[in-house]
Design an enzyme around this catalytic site. Sequence first.
Site, short mmCIF file in Angstrom:
data_model
loop_
_atom_site.label_atom_id
_atom_site.label_comp_id
_atom_site.label_asym_id
_atom_site.label_seq_id
_atom_site.Cartn_x
_atom_site.Cartn_y
_atom_site.Cartn_z
N ASP A 11 0.86 -1.17 0.00
CA ASP A 11 0.00 0.00 0.00
C ASP A 11 0.91 1.24 0.00
OD1 ASP A 11 -2.27 1.72 0.50
OD2 ASP A 11 -1.55 1.83 2.56
N ASP A 13 -0.33 5.16 0.67
CA ASP A 13 -0.67 6.21 1.63
C ASP A 13 -0.82 5.63 3.03
OD1 ASP A 13 -0.69 8.21 -0.32
OD2 ASP A 13 -2.67 7.57 -0.96
N GLY A 54 -10.15 7.04 -1.61
CA GLY A 54 -10.16 7.69 -2.92
C GLY A 54 -10.51 9.16 -2.75
N LYS A 56 -11.55 11.51 -4.93
CA LYS A 56 -12.80 11.97 -5.56
C LYS A 56 -14.00 11.46 -4.76
CE LYS A 56 -11.58 10.42 -9.75
NZ LYS A 56 -10.15 10.11 -9.55
#
Length: 256
Positions: A11, A13, A54, A56
Amino acid sequence: MINELKALIFDVDGTLADNEQDGHRVAFNLAFADAGLDWSWDRDTYAILLETFGGKERLLRYMEDCQPEFDPPGGRDRFIRELHQQKTNRYQELLKNGAIPLRPGVARLLKEARAAGLVLAVASTTTAVNVTTLLSKTLGEQSVSWFDVIACGDVVTKKKPAPDIFLFALEKLGLQASSCLAIEDSESGLASAMAAGLLTVVTVNESTRHQDFTGAAIVLDQLGEPDNGFRVLAGDAGGATLVDVGFLQRVHGRAR
Ligand code: XBP
Ligand code: MG
């Protein structure tokens, strides 16, 4: 050996870099100001918004929950797309200015794993350019090529905790989940990796420390450096204080 450890899927972040509160959150707020919006996400607000993976998707959730009267100029989807693009621009500036370092042990482990012949991959919810710029800036431009697969963002429609991004990475790697290990920092990331059949090592950060990591192979506070070992939060490290290739092979071997 059938179940030999062949690949590590990271991963990004929260795992490679502790970048949510002081990186992504800052970039969102800069983009809001750029757009003339009086929105501002403080640390507590962002901690809640982080439940939505995410950028967005996070913007959409915030608009629905906290700005229900707001009428996005140009339509909702376009507005979110453009605002998020500006957030990515601002985040790129932070990366290029060196504001976002790797977490302890990350550079060491990537180099050791490469030297040991392990395949490296990324499975992240973030935008691809954020990953390549983070790697280039912290490890040098050639480091992007250390990764056989960099699976990111919108290549799948269902983001973590759905397994799709890890399944996509496994398919591109051409490997079975049983010969790989995932490294994650969050409950949703762990759920995603486990749903893809991956054994998962968790390294928490301040944003995720309180989360439920049931099912993880082991939960640590960091990967560790020789002079600054990890603390075990759950599971059995067998006396080790450093996540290195031997440690990961033992964790993988005992589970299979
Ligand atoms: C974490 C995310 C990302 C970042 C923001 O991804 O959910 O959305 O917070 O990045 P992971 P974008 O832990 O899977 O790396 O704004 O580019 O989506
Ligand atoms: Mg993460």
